[in-house]
Enzyme design. Structure first.
Site, PDB file in Angstrom:
ATOM      1  N   LYS A  87       0.861  -1.193   0.000  1.00  0.00           N
ATOM      2  CA  LYS A  87       0.000   0.000   0.000  1.00  0.00           C
ATOM      3  C   LYS A  87       0.895   1.239   0.000  1.00  0.00           C
ATOM      4  O   LYS A  87       1.763   1.391   0.865  1.00  0.00           O
ATOM      5  CB  LYS A  87      -0.887  -0.043   1.243  1.00  0.00           C
ATOM      6  CG  LYS A  87      -2.162   0.740   1.137  1.00  0.00           C
ATOM      7  CD  LYS A  87      -3.034   0.446   2.355  1.00  0.00           C
ATOM      8  CE  LYS A  87      -4.343   1.183   2.310  1.00  0.00           C
ATOM      9  NZ  LYS A  87      -5.081   1.030   3.578  1.00  0.00           N
TER      10      LYS A  87
HETATM   11  O1  G3P Z   1      -9.154   2.116   4.185  1.00  0.00           O
HETATM   12  C1  G3P Z   1      -8.980   3.427   4.592  1.00  0.00           C
HETATM   13  C2  G3P Z   1      -9.556   3.564   5.927  1.00  0.00           C
HETATM   14  O2  G3P Z   1      -8.796   2.871   6.854  1.00  0.00           O
HETATM   15  C3  G3P Z   1      -9.872   4.906   6.391  1.00  0.00           C
HETATM   16  O3  G3P Z   1     -11.049   4.754   7.052  1.00  0.00           O
HETATM   17  O4  G3P Z   1     -12.811   5.332   8.609  1.00  0.00           O
HETATM   18  O5  G3P Z   1     -10.439   6.068   9.042  1.00  0.00           O
HETATM   19  O6  G3P Z   1     -11.774   7.108   7.225  1.00  0.00           O
HETATM   20  P1  G3P Z   1     -11.535   5.884   8.040  1.00  0.00           P
END
Ligand code: G3P
Length: 218
Positions: A87
């Site tokens: 990633k």
């Molecule tokens: O996959 C990306 C993710 O981990 C971000 O999610 O909920 O932190 O915006 P969030």
């Protein structure tokens, strides 16, 4: 549409895997820190543990932000296990690194994508996955799902093989709308998957069936 779970929590990964509908896992440095995983060896070991729990792709994020260091770190991650996808953040050196990895046959997930231009660049560089963060766009009153639809249109125009991995999914409606638009993958918390199970008519219908059976069968 493939279902990935967005966590580094082994219990949640196990639970999602046991449902039989899990296609992979995404992690990021924040999710690893949330589980208390720190230090290079512990982080690498944790990725290996995740790979042993699931059959599909496991995204492991580089910490480096400079080209040479990203290449070095990405190679170490990729060598950990065949399921690992490296990633890489959507920055200039990240795009160069994705191109390098793509030429070497190392699979990548281009993360922190918030615009169609960024998604176009990621596809041009040969990313295996592109991760537009729909929840974080919604957080700032910008339509995250609209971005998924625009990327779908552009990728389809040119048959780009890069898979759209809708990330920062927060809830079941994100999952359903991503499926309607044609995202290749969604990654979200366990609740975004198990929430799809729920309907009050299912619960009341089942209760009625069981009550009728019990009445008829003593
Ligand atoms: O996959 C990306 C993710 O981990 C971000 O999610 O909920 O932190 O915006 P969030």
């Amino acid at each position: 549409m493939k279902f990935f779970i967005d966590t580094a929590n082994l219990d949640q990964i196990r639970e999602a895997q046991s449902l039989g509908v899990l296609d992979g896992v995404t992690t990021n440095p924040s999710l690893m820190a949330k589980e208390g995983i720190s230090g290079q060896q512990a982080i690498l070991d944790h990725y290996k543990s995740i790979c042993q729990l699931v059959d599909g792709d496991v995204s492991a994020e580089v910490i480096a932000t400079e080209y040479e260091a990203m290449i070095e770190e990405g190679k170490i991650l990729a060598a950990l296990h065949p399921q690992i996808v490296v990633k890489v953040p959507m920055i200039k050196d990240g795009i160069k690194a994705i191109k390098y990895f793509s030429d070497q046959g190392i699979r990548t997930n281009c993360t922190l994508v918030f615009s169609v231009g960024q998604a176009l660049l990621a596809a041009k560089a040969g990313a295996t996955y592109v991760s537009p963060f729909i929840g974080r766009l919604d957080d700032i009153s910008t339509d995250g799902l609209h971005l998924i639809a625009e990327i779908r249109g552009i990728y389809d125009n040119y048959d780009f093989p890069t898979q759209i991995l809708a990330a920062s999914v927060r809830h079941t409606m994100h999952v359903i709308d991503c499926a309607k638009i044609g995202a290749d993958v969604m990654t979200g918390p366990l609740s975004s998957i198990t929430g799809l199970l729920k309907h009050p008519l299912t619960d009341s219908g089942l209760a009625q069936f069981l009550a009728d059976y019990n009445r008829a069968n003593g």
